[in-house]
Design an enzyme around this catalytic site. Structure first.
Site, PDB file in Angstrom:
ATOM      1  N   ARG A 243      44.160  31.816  55.762  1.00 45.15           N
ATOM      2  CA  ARG A 243      44.649  33.118  56.112  1.00 45.15           C
ATOM      3  C   ARG A 243      44.132  34.278  55.567  1.00 45.15           C
ATOM      4  O   ARG A 243      43.570  33.931  54.483  1.00 45.15           O
ATOM      5  CB  ARG A 243      46.174  33.274  55.884  1.00 45.15           C
ATOM      6  N   GLU A 272      43.647  42.054  60.900  1.00 42.32           N
ATOM      7  CA  GLU A 272      43.190  41.371  62.213  1.00 42.32           C
ATOM      8  C   GLU A 272      43.760  42.188  63.620  1.00 42.32           C
ATOM      9  O   GLU A 272      45.171  42.106  63.777  1.00 42.32           O
ATOM     10  CB  GLU A 272      43.313  39.885  62.314  1.00 42.32           C
ATOM     11  N   HIS A 293      38.366  34.561  63.752  1.00 36.86           N
ATOM     12  CA  HIS A 293      39.660  33.729  63.922  1.00 36.86           C
ATOM     13  C   HIS A 293      39.478  32.888  64.968  1.00 36.86           C
ATOM     14  O   HIS A 293      40.685  32.758  65.514  1.00 36.86           O
ATOM     15  CB  HIS A 293      40.993  34.440  63.654  1.00 36.86           C
TER      16      HIS A 293
END
Length: 332
Positions: A243, A272, A293
């Site tokens: 994360r 993000e 990601h």
């Protein structure tokens, strides 16, 4: 009366897998992809189960749920859910672990190889060539010296859960020495994987590569910041496929500017999608790799994610306690 399963944010792949698992038990599967925010809010009120992606399950939202039995995220991390608020209402909270273990491990090792072999600068140099003379000038290893052999180096894993264990055995297969830190893993469990457990500070001090595989919790928030980066070898690389907020962005940028570490590879960032300024700040360093990601993704992992999540909801609606429930206190 049929149980109402409300699916929010599953906009990429469709919900055929979920329907195939949930409709045979009489569940009414509600696809909200074409709903307005107001319509989603209204249908959630009478949901028996909420299955979601890209939604914040706040205390205020939880207070509107009139009959919900389980909230399940399609992700492995469940930091988007106010677990305490759900527990107070007696609502089970579940995640979807295991669907992308191999993918995240593969991505981690890909980044490790790319950092060590300085892959991105080599490709960029060749891509920038505008003439045969440019190609001849770029066709050399010299700008990328030194490059060390990977076998025999030490990989430190922060978080020896499902993904961390998968990274460990794959890394051992390519000759890396693997150590780990995880306060929740017994020493005998780690020993079964031939992974010595050490303190965080020891891991930071002796590792040539450090990779993070922890959930985002109060304990892991910015677990890597200025103090931790200062403990790393100047020749060590940091990899984060966990994360974004487990690494303090400002501290990492400062460490890169100061040459405190050899480089970093990040599949996740504090924000993000990141602001353009943040992305440019990181990619200005030739020893930094950023991916969007997507470490979790493969065609197989997408199918597994939908299946595991739907099976978790199905079991809860059948009166069982799914293995993936993270707040068993809600049941007492």
């Amino acid at each position: 009366m049929s149980k109402r399963v409300v699916i929010v944010g599953q906009f990429m792949e469709g919900i055929e897998i979920e329907r195939a698992i949930l409709e045979p038990i009489g569940a009414d599967v509600i696809d909200t992809r074409a709903f307005s925010d107001a319509e989603i809010e209204a249908v959630l009120r009478t949901a028996d189960a909420v299955l979601f992606r890209k939604l914040l399950i706040t205390r205020d939202l939880i207070e509107t749920l009139e009959q919900c039995k389980i909230i399940c995220t399609y992700a492995a991390g469940y930091d988007a859910i106010d677990v305490a608020a759900a527990t107070a209402r007696g609502i089970m909270v579940a995640n979807t672990p295991g669907y992308g273990n191999d993918e995240v491990a593969d991505h981690t090792l890909m980044l490790l190889f790319a950092l060590t072999r300085r892959l991105i600068p080599q490709v960029d140099s060749l891509r920038a060539a505008a003439s045969d003379a440019d190609v001849r000038a770029a066709w050399t290893h010299q700008p990328y010296m030194p490059i060390r052999r990977i076998r025999g180096q030490t990989l430190g894993i922060i978080g020896l859960g499902r993904i961390g264990k998968t990274v460990a055995w794959k890394a051992q297969g390519i000759g890396l020495n693997v150590i780990a830190t995880d306060p929740y893993v017994p020493a005998e469990t780690a020993a079964a994987f031939n992974v010595p457990l050490v303190s965080l500070d020891e891991l930071l001090t002796i590792s040539d590569y450090i990779t993070l595989h922890t959930p985002l919790t109060a304990e892991t928030l910015k677990i890597i910041a200025a103090r931790e980066l200062a403990l790393m070898k100047p020749s060590a690389y940091l990899i984060n496929c966990a994360r974004g907020k487990v690494v303090d962005h400002a501290s990492l940028v400062a460490a890169l500017h100061a040459g405190q570490i050899a480089g970093a590879a990040l599949d996740v960032l504090e924000a993000e999608p990141p602001p353009l300024a943040m992305l440019r700040e990181l990619l200005a360093f030739p020893n930094v790799i950023v991916t969007p990601h997507n470490a979790w993704y493969s065609d197989n992992s997408v199918d597994d994610r939908q299946r595991i999540a739907a099976e978790t909801v199905r079991d809860a609606l059948l009166g069982k306690v799914p293995d993936a429930v993270v707040n068993r206190a809600a049941l007492t």
